[in-house]
Design an enzyme around this catalytic site. Structure first.
Site, short mmCIF file in Angstrom:
data_model
loop_
_atom_site.label_atom_id
_atom_site.label_comp_id
_atom_site.label_asym_id
_atom_site.label_seq_id
_atom_site.Cartn_x
_atom_site.Cartn_y
_atom_site.Cartn_z
N SER A 129 1.84 -1.50 -22.51
CA SER A 129 1.03 -2.39 -21.69
C SER A 129 0.98 -3.80 -22.29
CB SER A 129 -0.38 -1.78 -21.53
OG SER A 129 -1.12 -2.45 -20.55
N ASP A 183 1.07 4.13 -11.70
CA ASP A 183 0.26 3.28 -12.58
C ASP A 183 -0.68 2.41 -11.75
OD1 ASP A 183 -0.74 1.45 -14.44
OD2 ASP A 183 1.11 1.44 -15.60
N HIS A 219 -1.28 5.05 -15.92
CA HIS A 219 -1.13 4.07 -17.00
C HIS A 219 -1.28 4.79 -18.34
CE1 HIS A 219 -0.77 0.00 -18.43
NE2 HIS A 219 -1.90 0.07 -19.10
#
Length: 240
Positions: A129, A183, A219
């Site tokens: 991320s 996600d 995610h």
């Protein structure tokens, strides 16, 4: 010298490492959040020569989270549009800190190396991320070419400026880009667009940029992704 604190996992065999993986955690996390993954990777015989360095981001306010202070590589103003405003100063500051850590590996002055030097071409910079965004920037702008970048559930920031920021040696950069198609935080589309940008705008070779999709993954990471990451590491920083 970098001001970042790091968690280091050296080869279990006790031998001197011949390669390094930096892995940067995501927003609000710490090196501890990825230590289990690093330990798993270090136990693979094919990666027994690799040392794992997990830096910790500084604590700072994050606009996206109502200004709440938390571990963060840079301020996130919004995540609903890749063309929106970005914290350029924060992005470049964290990128510079990772470059300092790479330089310390090169010089043998990093923690536990005791003068043993690891060249940039034996170093992979990875992250998840927000950490993956810094990893991509670092790989494209480091003064000496790194072995590769592992970018998990992330995007390339500073797209409008990266063509002028990148180094000439980054043209041969090898990239492992991975994303879950469910996600809800960093859109799957952002991973796709990053790969397209690397190939079409920055002219990275098609064969040097991998894009892995994980169905129904949110995610986060999954075992299949970690296996694919291990295969990438085996390819770009093999045992010598």
């Amino acid at each position: 010298m970098s001001v970042l604190k790091t968690l280091v996992i050296n080869p279990r065999s006790g031998v001197k490492p011949t390669a390094t993986l930096f892995f940067l955690h995501g927003l609000g996390d710490s090196s501890a959040g990825w230590s289990d993954v690093a330990q798993m990777l270090s136990q693979r015989p094919s990666l027994s020569h690799v040392r794992f360095v997990l830096p910790n981001a500084p604590i700072q306010p994050v606009t996206l989270n109502m200004g709440m202070p938390m571990p963060s590589w840079f301020d996130i103003l919004a995540l609903d549009d890749l063309s929106g405003a970005e914290d350029e100063a924060g992005l470049l500051k964290s990128t510079d800190e990772i470059k300092k850590l790479i330089k310390a590996e090169n010089d043998g002055t990093a923690k536990d190396l005791d003068g043993h030097k690891i060249p940039s071409e034996r170093i992979v910079v990875g992250g998840f991320s927000q950490g993956g965004a810094i990893s991509l920037l670092t790989g494209l702008t480091n003064p000496t070419p790194v072995a590769g970048v592992a970018a998990l559930s992330t995007w390339l920031p500073l797209r409008a400026k990266i063509a002028t920021l990148r180094t000439p040696t980054s043209k041969t950069l090898k990239v492992f880009q991975a994303h879950g198609d469910a996600d809800p935080v960093v859109k799957y589309e952002y991973g796709q667009r990053t790969v397209d940008f690397l190939k079409n705008e920055l002219a990275l070779n098609d064969k040097d940029v991998e894009f892995h999709t994980y169905p129904r993954m949110p995610h986060s990471a999954c075992p299949e992704e970690i296996r694919d990451l291990a295969a990438f590491l085996e390819k770009v920083i093999p045992a010598q």
